[in-house]
Structure formats: structure tokens, C-alpha cells
Scaffold this motif. Structure first.
Motif, PDB file in Angstrom:
ATOM      1  N   ALA A  58       0.842  -1.300   0.089  1.00 10.80           N
ATOM      2  CA  ALA A  58      -0.194  -0.070  -0.052  1.00 10.80           C
ATOM      3  C   ALA A  58       0.865   1.144  -0.163  1.00 10.80           C
ATOM      4  CB  ALA A  58      -0.975   0.001   1.358  1.00 10.80           C
ATOM      5  N   TYR A  59       0.679   2.343  -0.775  1.00 11.87           N
ATOM      6  CA  TYR A  59       1.178   3.412  -0.716  1.00 11.87           C
ATOM      7  C   TYR A  59       0.184   4.390  -0.233  1.00 11.87           C
ATOM      8  CZ  TYR A  59       4.834   2.041  -3.648  1.00 11.87           C
ATOM      9  OH  TYR A  59       5.925   1.291  -4.201  1.00 11.87           O
ATOM     10  N   LEU A  60       0.627   5.354   0.818  1.00  7.82           N
ATOM     11  CA  LEU A  60      -0.309   6.211   1.758  1.00  7.82           C
ATOM     12  C   LEU A  60       0.407   7.544   1.785  1.00  7.82           C
ATOM     13  CD1 LEU A  60      -2.487   6.717   3.995  1.00  7.82           C
ATOM     14  CD2 LEU A  60      -0.951   6.123   5.518  1.00  7.82           C
ATOM     15  N   ALA A  61      -0.475   8.363   0.925  1.00  8.76           N
ATOM     16  CA  ALA A  61      -0.061   9.979   1.216  1.00  8.76           C
ATOM     17  C   ALA A  61      -0.655  10.608   2.469  1.00  8.76           C
ATOM     18  CB  ALA A  61      -0.311  10.531  -0.108  1.00  8.76           C
ATOM     19  N   PHE A  62      -0.152  10.918   3.234  1.00 10.85           N
ATOM     20  CA  PHE A  62      -0.829  11.370   4.627  1.00 10.85           C
ATOM     21  C   PHE A  62      -0.073  12.721   5.101  1.00 10.85           C
ATOM     22  CE2 PHE A  62      -2.759  10.631   8.907  1.00 10.85           C
ATOM     23  CZ  PHE A  62      -4.308  10.578   8.367  1.00 10.85           C
ATOM     24  N   SER A  63      -0.998  13.597   5.583  1.00  8.39           N
ATOM     25  CA  SER A  63      -0.529  14.897   6.372  1.00  8.39           C
ATOM     26  C   SER A  63       0.770  14.396   7.634  1.00  8.39           C
ATOM     27  CB  SER A  63      -1.370  15.955   6.679  1.00  8.39           C
ATOM     28  OG  SER A  63      -1.838  15.247   7.815  1.00  8.39           O
ATOM     29  N   HIS A  64       1.652  15.551   7.462  1.00 14.70           N
ATOM     30  CA  HIS A  64       2.519  15.147   8.919  1.00 14.70           C
ATOM     31  C   HIS A  64       1.762  15.632  10.098  1.00 14.70           C
ATOM     32  CE1 HIS A  64       6.132  14.844   6.022  1.00 14.70           C
ATOM     33  NE2 HIS A  64       5.494  15.634   5.492  1.00 14.70           N
ATOM     34  N   LYS A  65       2.007  14.772  11.082  1.00 11.91           N
ATOM     35  CA  LYS A  65       1.256  14.914  12.268  1.00 11.91           C
ATOM     36  C   LYS A  65       1.955  15.307  13.459  1.00 11.91           C
ATOM     37  CE  LYS A  65      -2.882  13.953  10.539  1.00 11.91           C
ATOM     38  NZ  LYS A  65      -4.111  14.880  10.523  1.00 11.91           N
ATOM     39  N   PRO A  66       1.236  16.006  14.662  1.00 10.86           N
ATOM     40  CA  PRO A  66       1.939  16.091  15.884  1.00 10.86           C
ATOM     41  C   PRO A  66       2.395  14.653  16.291  1.00 10.86           C
ATOM     42  CG  PRO A  66       0.252  17.634  15.887  1.00 10.86           C
ATOM     43  CD  PRO A  66       0.420  16.678  14.670  1.00 10.86           C
ATOM     44  N   ILE A  67       3.514  14.438  17.291  1.00  7.13           N
ATOM     45  CA  ILE A  67       3.742  13.267  17.648  1.00  7.13           C
ATOM     46  C   ILE A  67       2.625  12.317  18.316  1.00  7.13           C
ATOM     47  CG2 ILE A  67       4.479  14.280  20.077  1.00  7.13           C
ATOM     48  CD1 ILE A  67       5.943  10.897  18.424  1.00  7.13           C
ATOM     49  N   ASP A  68       1.629  12.783  19.001  1.00  9.05           N
ATOM     50  CA  ASP A  68       0.466  12.200  19.704  1.00  9.05           C
ATOM     51  C   ASP A  68      -0.354  11.567  18.751  1.00  9.05           C
ATOM     52  OD1 ASP A  68       1.673  12.597  22.378  1.00  9.05           O
ATOM     53  OD2 ASP A  68       0.276  14.451  22.491  1.00  9.05           O
ATOM     54  N   GLU A  69      -0.636  12.337  17.648  1.00 10.15           N
ATOM     55  CA  GLU A  69      -1.347  11.841  16.454  1.00 10.15           C
ATOM     56  C   GLU A  69      -0.764  10.856  15.613  1.00 10.15           C
ATOM     57  OE1 GLU A  69      -3.788  14.786  14.293  1.00 10.15           O
ATOM     58  OE2 GLU A  69      -3.345  16.244  15.667  1.00 10.15           O
TER      59      GLU A  69
END
Length: 391
Positions: free
Chosen positions: A273-284
Motif C-alpha cells: 500500500a502507498y499512503l499519502a498523509f499529512s505530517h502530524k504532531p507526535i501524539d497523533e
């Protein structure tokens, strides 16, 4: 060393003993309300130290933070006399240079990102350069993005680099590839490589599916498109059929769960699977990582800032691309009623008409800035403020 400036209300003189790393970084992080904390402020300063002068947009892309956050941090550091504002972007003042070198111990004044691939890890050959020329023309025909369903179009170059990366990793030749949503038209360059056994696109937007169909017919690509609401299970004919999936889902945990789960239905027990996703804060990000593990995926590769988007300043115009390898896969579907950003984190946005200066509210009666027209006839706006709606 004395720093004459202010952070927040009122001017004050700050002695050297006060302007030490913990106090300045914590204070700026608190006033900018950064979930990533003082580490993010340090990352911004490091980025400027290595790349000055540099624009706010470039800083956001570099440190993977939303532009409003970067702009706020930059303003606070300017008030503290750490940064200065030049025509080409942010630079460190002499006080700022002394601070980062003495307190943050920074020494490396240049960036090591590869100038050829810009950190993506691959370089386009002649075949992909030719595909890029076609992609640029087809991308112009995309309809206006529907931001209520988190549509945010990736650049034509991003779509090409995605296809090139999949080809380089051996995930196209002889493979059946399923796109779980494709508002970026990544299926087109993927099919144009003539490497895949089959390319299928599942999406809810008929406008995009028609465009993909038209291009497929023109280029004789045989891309199959299916209109489908991913809140519902995949059609039986698509289950357990694919080797590889690609998805750029809504940037919420529930959105990621839903789109990847539908992809798992297409893969069956194992696959890539290729997943494009936003950069998140560490907890998320920890929650994202837990979810992927529970599904049966391992993060085999992750390339920060791989995807660039047109006009998505709120995410810094960039997201990561992860290559996941899965075994004993199982879908994990969360709340399908709240998968889009506006549903999970409702926000009011205020836009200034560039023609007359009137401020308009978007997010309640008017859902999208694309639907906004000022009484003066103006249709160009600049966002001036955001406000979270409390539940």
C-alpha cells in the motif's frame, strides 16, 4: 548580550540569562500554540540558519508545519529580534545568529538535501519526463477542488514521481493496482508507463472519473473507473484482486482507517500500500502508527515532503508518502460519519476581499471559499484568520 524586543504584549528588555534556550523556545511554542512544542521552533530556526534567506512557504515545506503556524512563529521571533524580514525571506539577525550558535549549538550552515531529486530519492528518466508533459495538460482539466471532502490537488510533478517511485520499487510491472480515490490523477501516469496488468480507480466524484475515462480513451490506457462511496464496502468484483493500492485519504485518523480498510478489501490477505498523509504532531502520529500495525502493515519506507499540492497552504503544501507492506491484513474502520477534516475539526475561516477589503466568514453558511463572491463583485480572497468551533 541584550535582546530588545517583545513576545506578546508590551515591550520588555530581556537579559542574556533570560534568553536561554528553554525559555525562548517554550515561550514561542506556547504563544504560537504549536502541538509539536519547542522542538518545532528549533526546527524552524535550524531551517533558516541553513537556508537563509527563505520564505515562509519554503520553511513550512521544510519543517512540515502549517503555514499559519510558521508565520506566527516567524512573527514572534522577529519581535524578539532573533529574525529579520528581507525581500527574499527570513534571515537571522546578529543576535539570532549568536543565539542559535551558542544556545542551540548549530554549526552546519548548509543543507544536504540532494539537489537532483530534492529528497525524493529518485530522478525522472526520459520516459517519465515525456509522461510529465502529458500530465501537465490533463491536470489543467481538473474541476474545482471540493474542499468539503478534503480534495486538494497534488501537482502534476507529484503524480509523476509517485508513479516513478512505484515503478522503481517493482510495484507496477505485471501488477494489478487499485487507486482508492484519485483526485490527483495519479492513475494516468501509472497507466501511461504500460507496466501494469490492470489499473482501477474507485472514487465518489463523477467529474474526476469522467476526466480519467476521457484520458484513458484518448491514450488507449484501459483504466477502469468505478463511482463508489467508500463508506460502503468495495464491490465484490474488486475484493481480493489487487497486488498494490494507492490512497491519499482525508487527513483524519478515521479517514485514513476507512480508505486503507477499503484498500485491504481489494488486496486480501497481503500486499503493498502507498499512503499519502499529512505530517502530524507526535501524539497523533503514534495513533496513526498503532493503527497501521493493527491492520497488519509495516512502514517499509517513509519519505517526508514527497507530495506537493496546489494551494494547500494550511498543510504547508506538502505531505509524506509511505510504502507499506502488509501480511495477515485486516480492515479497521472507525467512525464513518466523521472522516473529513471539517467534520472532525470544524473551523471558521475569515477571508478578505482583495478588491474592496471586506471580511467574509467561511465554514458555516458558506462552506467553501470557492463559492464565495463579494458584494463588490470580487472573487479573489486572502485568508486572514481561522477560529476553531468548540463542540
Amino acid at each position: 548580550m541584550k535582546i530588545i524586543g517583545k513576545i506578546g504584549k508590551g515591550k520588555k528588555e530581556v537579559e542574556e540569562k533570560d534568553v536561554i534556550k528553554p525559555i525562548l523556545l517554550k515561550e514561542v511554542a506556547r504563544k504560537a500554540d504549536i502541538a509539536e512544542g519547542e522542538r518545532a521552533v528549533e526546527d524552524i530556526l535550524r531551517c533558516i540558519y541553513r537556508n537563509q534567506p527563505i520564505s515562509t512557504k519554503k520553511i513550512g515545506q521544510y519543517v512540515k508545519l502549517p503555514l499559519p503556524i510558521v508565520a506566527k512563529v516567524r512573527t514572534l521571533l522577529e519581535r524578539a529580534k532573533i529574525l529579520d524580514r528581507e525581500e527574499k525571506g527570513a534571515v537571522l539577525t546578529e543576535i539570532g545568529k549568536e543565539f542559535v550558535e551558542k544556545e542551540l549549538k548549530l554549526k552546519m550552515k548548509h543543507d544536504l538535501t540532494c539537489p537532483l531529486c530534492n529528497g525524493k530519492g529518485i530522478v525522472l528518466d526520459e520516459m517519465f519526463e515525456e509522461i510529465l508533459k502529458k500530465q501537465k495538460e490533463y491536470a489543467k482539466k481538473r474541476p474545482i477542488a471540493n474542499t468539503t471532502i478534503d480534495q486538494s490537488y497534488a501537482t502534476p510533478e507529484t503524480a509523476i514521481y509517485r508513479a516513478a517511485l512505484m515503478a522503481q520499487r517493482g510495484d507496477l510491472e505485471g501488477k494489478r493496482v487499485l487507486f482508492v480515490g484519485d483526485d490527483d490523477l495519479t492513475s494516468i501516469p501509472t497507466a501511461l508507463t504500460n507496466l501494469c496488468e490492470e489499473v482501477v480507480v474507485v472514487d465518489i466524484d463523477e467529474r474526476l472519473l469522467k476526466l480519467i475515462d476521457d484520458v484513458s480513451k484518448k491514450e488507449n490506457l484501459n483504466i477502469k473507473t468505478i463511482k463508489h462511496d467508500l463508506r460502503n464496502p468495495l464491490p465484490e468484483k474488486l475484493k481480493n484482486k489487487f497486488d498494490v493500492i494507492f490512497t491519499d485519504p482525508p487527513y483524519t485518523l478515521n479517514g485514513m482507517k476507512l480508505f486503507l480498510s477499503r484498500g485491504i478489501e481489494g488486496l486480501g490477505d497481503e500486499g503493498v500500500a502507498y499512503l499519502a498523509f499529512s505530517h502530524k504532531p507526535i501524539d497523533e502520529w503514534i495513533e496513526v502508527q498503532k493503527t497501521l500495525s493493527e491492520m497488519g502493515f509495516v512502514i517499509y519506507e517513509l519519505i517526508p515532503g514527497f507530495n506537493l499540492y496546489e494551494g494547500s497552504e494550511i498543510i504547508g503544501n506538502t505531505t509524506f508518502l509511505a510504502r507499506l507492506i502488509g501480511k495477515n491484513l485486516k480492515p479497521i474502520i472507525g467512525d464513518t460519519e466523521k472522516i473529513y477534516t471539517g467534520e472532525v475539526k470544524p473551523t471558521l475561516r475569515y477571508y478578505k476581499c482583495l478588491k474592496c477589503g471586506k471580511i467574509h466568514e467561511v465554514g458555516d453558511k458558506i462552506k467553501r471559499v470557492e463559492d464565495l463572491i463579494c458584494e463588490c463583485g470580487g472573487q479573489k480572497f486572502s485568508m486572514v484568520k481561522r477560529k476553531k468551533i468548540k463542540n
